[in-house]
Motif scaffolding. Structure first.
Motif, mmCIF file in Angstrom:
data_model
loop_
_atom_site.group_PDB
_atom_site.id
_atom_site.type_symbol
_atom_site.label_atom_id
_atom_site.label_comp_id
_atom_site.label_asym_id
_atom_site.label_seq_id
_atom_site.Cartn_x
_atom_site.Cartn_y
_atom_site.Cartn_z
ATOM 1 N N UNK A 182 -19.691 3.861 22.153
ATOM 2 C CA UNK A 182 -20.101 5.157 22.083
ATOM 3 C C UNK A 182 -20.629 5.773 21.462
ATOM 4 N N UNK A 183 -21.479 7.056 21.393
ATOM 5 C CA UNK A 183 -22.073 7.948 19.525
ATOM 6 C C UNK A 183 -21.437 8.990 19.692
ATOM 7 N N UNK A 184 -22.286 9.309 18.234
ATOM 8 C CA UNK A 184 -22.648 10.836 17.998
ATOM 9 C C UNK A 184 -22.736 11.987 19.463
ATOM 10 N N UNK A 185 -24.155 11.651 19.486
ATOM 11 C CA UNK A 185 -24.490 11.888 20.187
ATOM 12 C C UNK A 185 -24.039 12.129 22.157
ATOM 13 N N UNK A 186 -23.870 11.554 22.222
ATOM 14 C CA UNK A 186 -22.837 11.711 23.495
ATOM 15 C C UNK A 186 -21.675 12.420 23.746
ATOM 16 N N UNK A 187 -21.037 12.801 22.890
ATOM 17 C CA UNK A 187 -19.946 13.561 22.404
ATOM 18 C C UNK A 187 -20.661 14.919 22.503
ATOM 19 N N UNK A 188 -22.294 15.654 21.637
ATOM 20 C CA UNK A 188 -22.511 16.251 21.302
ATOM 21 C C UNK A 188 -23.672 17.265 22.794
ATOM 22 N N UNK A 189 -24.086 15.950 23.651
ATOM 23 C CA UNK A 189 -24.340 16.296 25.018
ATOM 24 C C UNK A 189 -23.353 16.894 25.512
ATOM 25 N N UNK A 190 -21.931 17.106 25.758
ATOM 26 C CA UNK A 190 -20.857 17.478 26.364
ATOM 27 C C UNK A 190 -20.849 19.270 25.605
ATOM 28 N N UNK A 191 -20.842 18.676 24.206
ATOM 29 C CA UNK A 191 -20.572 19.783 23.687
ATOM 30 C C UNK A 191 -21.520 21.253 24.212
ATOM 31 N N UNK A 192 -23.213 20.318 24.172
ATOM 32 C CA UNK A 192 -23.769 21.292 24.385
ATOM 33 C C UNK A 192 -23.794 22.256 25.529
ATOM 34 N N UNK A 193 -23.498 20.839 26.830
ATOM 35 C CA UNK A 193 -23.460 21.833 27.858
ATOM 36 C C UNK A 193 -22.407 23.048 27.890
ATOM 37 N N UNK A 194 -20.900 22.854 27.545
ATOM 38 C CA UNK A 194 -19.444 23.254 27.584
ATOM 39 C C UNK A 194 -20.760 24.847 26.511
ATOM 40 N N UNK A 195 -21.107 24.907 25.123
ATOM 41 C CA UNK A 195 -21.431 26.179 25.088
ATOM 42 C C UNK A 195 -22.210 26.862 25.497
ATOM 43 N N UNK A 196 -23.285 26.323 26.764
ATOM 44 C CA UNK A 196 -24.849 27.176 27.498
ATOM 45 C C UNK A 196 -23.543 27.874 27.801
ATOM 46 N N UNK A 197 -24.640 29.857 28.344
ATOM 47 C CA UNK A 197 -24.055 30.531 28.775
ATOM 48 C C UNK A 197 -23.490 30.618 30.434
ATOM 49 N N UNK A 198 -24.406 29.036 30.894
ATOM 50 C CA UNK A 198 -24.463 29.432 32.616
ATOM 51 C C UNK A 198 -22.414 28.404 32.677
ATOM 52 N N UNK A 199 -21.964 27.538 31.292
ATOM 53 C CA UNK A 199 -20.881 27.635 31.626
ATOM 54 C C UNK A 199 -19.771 27.932 31.781
ATOM 55 N N UNK A 200 -20.184 29.580 31.680
ATOM 56 C CA UNK A 200 -18.706 30.527 31.939
ATOM 57 C C UNK A 200 -17.848 30.286 32.744
ATOM 58 N N UNK A 201 -17.961 29.039 33.758
ATOM 59 C CA UNK A 201 -16.887 28.781 34.253
ATOM 60 C C UNK A 201 -16.457 27.919 34.353
ATOM 61 N N UNK A 202 -16.835 27.232 33.342
ATOM 62 C CA UNK A 202 -15.629 26.312 33.027
ATOM 63 C C UNK A 202 -14.869 26.478 31.666
ATOM 64 N N UNK A 203 -13.119 26.231 32.092
ATOM 65 C CA UNK A 203 -12.367 27.171 31.156
ATOM 66 C C UNK A 203 -11.415 25.838 31.283
ATOM 67 N N UNK A 204 -10.583 25.374 29.839
ATOM 68 C CA UNK A 204 -8.994 25.359 30.744
ATOM 69 C C UNK A 204 -9.639 23.907 30.467
ATOM 70 N N UNK A 205 -11.015 22.786 30.354
ATOM 71 C CA UNK A 205 -10.604 21.611 31.239
ATOM 72 C C UNK A 205 -10.658 20.728 29.404
ATOM 73 N N UNK A 206 -10.518 19.621 29.325
ATOM 74 C CA UNK A 206 -9.829 18.344 29.180
ATOM 75 C C UNK A 206 -11.175 17.429 29.590
ATOM 76 N N UNK A 207 -12.097 16.705 28.918
ATOM 77 C CA UNK A 207 -13.086 16.135 29.148
ATOM 78 C C UNK A 207 -12.984 15.125 28.449
#
Length: 255
Positions: A216-241
Motif C-alpha cells: 500500500x502507498x500514501x496515494x492509496x489513502x489520499x485517493x479516499x480522503x480526496x473523495x470524502x472531502x469532495x462537496x458531492x460526498x455530503x451523503x457519506x458520514x459516520x463511515x469507517x473505510x
C-alpha cells in the motif's frame, strides 16, 4: 466561496504528505503542522508552492490543548476558514508491551495523541465549519478498529483508536444537521518507503501480507480522503473505510 482550506494534522511526514499534495491539486490551501520535522514540513510546503499551490506550516503537538488552540488561531488568522480537517497524526510504537507493563507516560502518549487530540481539534474547528455552512472531518484508525478487536501488546493504541470510532460516529450524527461530515479511514500496514509514495512506485512489487499482492502507498489513502472531502460526498458520514489491500492485523509483524 473563498478558496477552501485543508488542515492536514501531522502531515509533514508519512501518510499526510500525499494527502496534502493531492488536496493542493484539488485547489485547497494547505495547512500542515509538525512536532519535530521542520525540515520535512518546509520541503512539503515548497513542493506544493512550486506546483502552484498555497501552503503554511506550523509547529505544534496536537496532544496539547494549548498548541491546538494556537495553531487553530494561526490558520484562521491567515485564511479565515477550515473546510477539511484531516487527522493523520497519531503516535504508535512497534514494540509489543503487555498491558500491565505499560508506563503512565506511554499510556498518556497513546491516548492523548490518538483520541484526545481529535477532541481538541474538533472543538476548535467545528464551530468554524458551522459558521461556514459545512465541512469535512477525517479521522484515522487501524484495521478492524470498528470491531474493537483485541491487539495483544498494543492495548493503549487500540483502545484509543476503538474509542475514536465511536467518537467519529457520534460526531457525525451530531454535526450532520450543520452540513459537516465525519468519517474514518483506516490504512493497512503501510511502511516506508511507501508512506509518501505514489501508487506507481508499488506497481510490480510484492507484499505477501496484502491479499491484493502489492504494498500500500500514501496515494492509496489520499485517493479516499480526496473523495470524502469532495462537496458531492455530503451523503457519506459516520463511515469507517478500510484502505488495506485486504490486510488484517493477524498479518502484522515487527520488522
Amino acid at each position: 466561496m473563498s478558496q477552501p482550506v485543508a488542515w492536514i494534522v501531522g502531515g509533514a511526514k508519512g501518510l499526510g504528505v500525499m494527502i496534502a499534495k493531492g488536496l493542493a491539486e484539488d485547489g485547497y490551501r494547505i495547512a500542515v503542522n509538525y512536532r519535530h520535522s521542520r525540515e520535512a514540513a518546509d520541503t512539503l510546503k515548497e513542493e506544493i508552492e512550486q506546483a502552484g499551490g498555497e501552503a503554511m506550516v506550523m509547529q505544534g503537538d496536537v496532544s496539547r490543548l494549548a498548541d491546538v488552540k494556537r495553531m487553530a488561531r494561526e490558520v484562521l488568522d491567515r485564511w479565515g476558514r477550515v473546510d477539511a480537517l484531516v487527522c493523520t497524526a497519531g503516535p504508535f510504537t512497534f514494540k509489543r508491551i503487555p498491558t500491565i507493563e505499560l508506563g503512565d507516560e506511554l499510556w498518556r502518549e497513546m491516548v492523548d495523541g490518538n483520541l484526545s487530540s481529535v477532541f481538541y481539534l474538533v472543538r476548535e474547528i467545528v464551530p468554524v465549519m458551522r459558521r461556514q455552512g459545512g465541512g469535512r472531518i477525517i479521522t484515522f484508525g487501524f484495521p478492524e478498529a470498528e470491531q474493537a478487536p483485541a491487539w495483544q501488546g498494543y492495548s493503549a493504541y487500540s483502545a484509543a483508536k476503538a474509542g475514536l470510532v465511536s467518537f467519529t460516529r457520534t460526531l457525525a450524527l451530531e454535526e450532520a444537521p450543520h452540513g459537516i461530515t465525519v468519517n474514518m479511514v483506516y490504512p493497512g500496514d503501510i511502511r516506508d518507503p511507501y508512506k509518501e509514495a505514489p501508487i506507481s512506485a508499488a506497481r510490480g512489487n510484492r507484499d505477501p501480507r496484502n491479499p491484493v499482492g502489492r504494498p500500500g502507498t500514501g496515494e492509496d489513502v489520499a485517493r479516499v480522503v480526496r473523495f470524502l472531502v469532495h462537496p458531492d460526498s455530503d451523503f457519506i458520514t459516520g463511515a469507517v473505510i478500510p484502505v488495506t489491500g485486504g490486510f488484517t492485523n493477524d498479518r502484522f509483524h515487527v520488522k
